[in-house]
Write an enzyme that holds these catalytic residues in place. Structure first.
Site, PDB file in Angstrom:
ATOM      1  N   ARG A  59       0.863  -1.188   0.000  1.00 51.11           N
ATOM      2  CA  ARG A  59       0.000   0.000   0.000  1.00 51.11           C
ATOM      3  C   ARG A  59       0.891   1.227   0.000  1.00 51.11           C
ATOM      4  NH1 ARG A  59      -4.063   1.180   4.842  1.00 51.11           N
ATOM      5  NH2 ARG A  59      -2.220   2.182   5.746  1.00 51.11           N
ATOM      6  N   SER A 128     -12.515  -3.569   1.702  1.00 51.07           N
ATOM      7  CA  SER A 128     -12.686  -2.872   2.973  1.00 51.07           C
ATOM      8  C   SER A 128     -14.166  -2.791   3.328  1.00 51.07           C
ATOM      9  CB  SER A 128     -12.120  -1.451   2.880  1.00 51.07           C
ATOM     10  OG  SER A 128     -10.734  -1.475   2.643  1.00 51.07           O
ATOM     11  N   LYS A 157      -3.743   6.523   7.678  1.00 52.97           N
ATOM     12  CA  LYS A 157      -4.787   6.839   6.705  1.00 52.97           C
ATOM     13  C   LYS A 157      -5.629   7.977   7.265  1.00 52.97           C
ATOM     14  CE  LYS A 157      -6.986   4.016   4.108  1.00 52.97           C
ATOM     15  NZ  LYS A 157      -7.928   2.981   3.619  1.00 52.97           N
TER      16      LYS A 157
END
Length: 231
Positions: A59, A128, A157
């Site tokens: 990521r 998610s 995040k």
């Protein structure tokens, strides 16, 4: 690393069985280049796997697709050698070009189906989820697993949606596919996941910000085996 001339060999992907994917949820390592401190990302992943990471997600939100592919082709042999599944966050094109085992996508209505169509039936597609409704929709769309969070708040995040341990437990009870909990999980917070029904936990900074990644991962693996992964 020359991202403009990255040579990608034939795609050799999985398939990972549903049981292998569920096992992979136990300690799911999510990369972050912010803490490399002179190390390569592939070396950091190698240390995490040596310490017991059971799944790896690349990521890297600030990288272009070519750069993600270049990172992925360095990491994939590390994961392949250990039999650890490897997926890329959001970037289906990068997953397709690099030969990653799959992709992890968000909550758009078509993301899961589009990823499956692009990558094929053997690819791993994670989604998610923040509510039971989202979880059930993802399962119906063909998701192989769910990433549920953020459980404890996180600085990695900025757009996270808070999910309580109670909602995590409701999600786990509602679906048949594996669930990994994410968001602010560390050696301090991981024990609070006990009793939720989660199959494991996804970890970012508690692994990749550690000075000794292998030792930090080994500690987290031990805690995860006690707190989660018993569903």
């Amino acid at each position: 690393m020359d991202v403009n001339h990255t040579e990608v060999g034939p795609v050799v992907r999985g398939p990972f069985s549903p049981e292998a994917i569920r096992h992979g949820m136990l300690l799911y390592a999510v990369t972050d280049r912010a803490w490399l401190a002179g190390r390569t990302l592939a070396d950091c992943v190698r240390e995490a796997i040596a310490g017991g990471a059971t799944f790896v997600q690349l990521r890297e939100k600030d990288l272009a697709t070519d750069e993600i592919v270049a990172e992925a082709v360095e990491i994939i042999p590390v994961c392949r050698a250990a039999g650890v599944p490897f997926v890329i966050d959001d970037d289906v094109e990068a997953a397709l070009r690099s030969g990653a085992d799959g992709v992890h996508v968000g909550q758009s209505d078509t993301a899961c189906a589009a990823a499956r169509e692009a990558l094929g039936p053997d690819a791993i597609v994670g989604v998610s989820a923040h509510t039971v409704e989202e979880a059930l929709a993802a399962q119906a769309a063909g998701a192989d697993y769910l990433g549920v969070g953020a459980l404890f708040g996180t600085s990695t995040k900025s757009d996270t949606v808070a999910v309580s341990p109670e909602e995590l437990a409701r999600i786990c009870a509602a679906v048949d596919i594996p669930v990994t909990a994410i968001g602010g999980v560390s050696a301090r917070t991981l024990p609070f996941l006990a009793g939720t029904g989660a199959d494991g936990t996804a970890v970012v900074s508690a692994i990749f910000a550690a000075h000794d990644i292998e030792a930090a991962t080994r500690e987290l693996r031990g805690l995860a085996k006690v707190a989660v992964g018993s569903r």
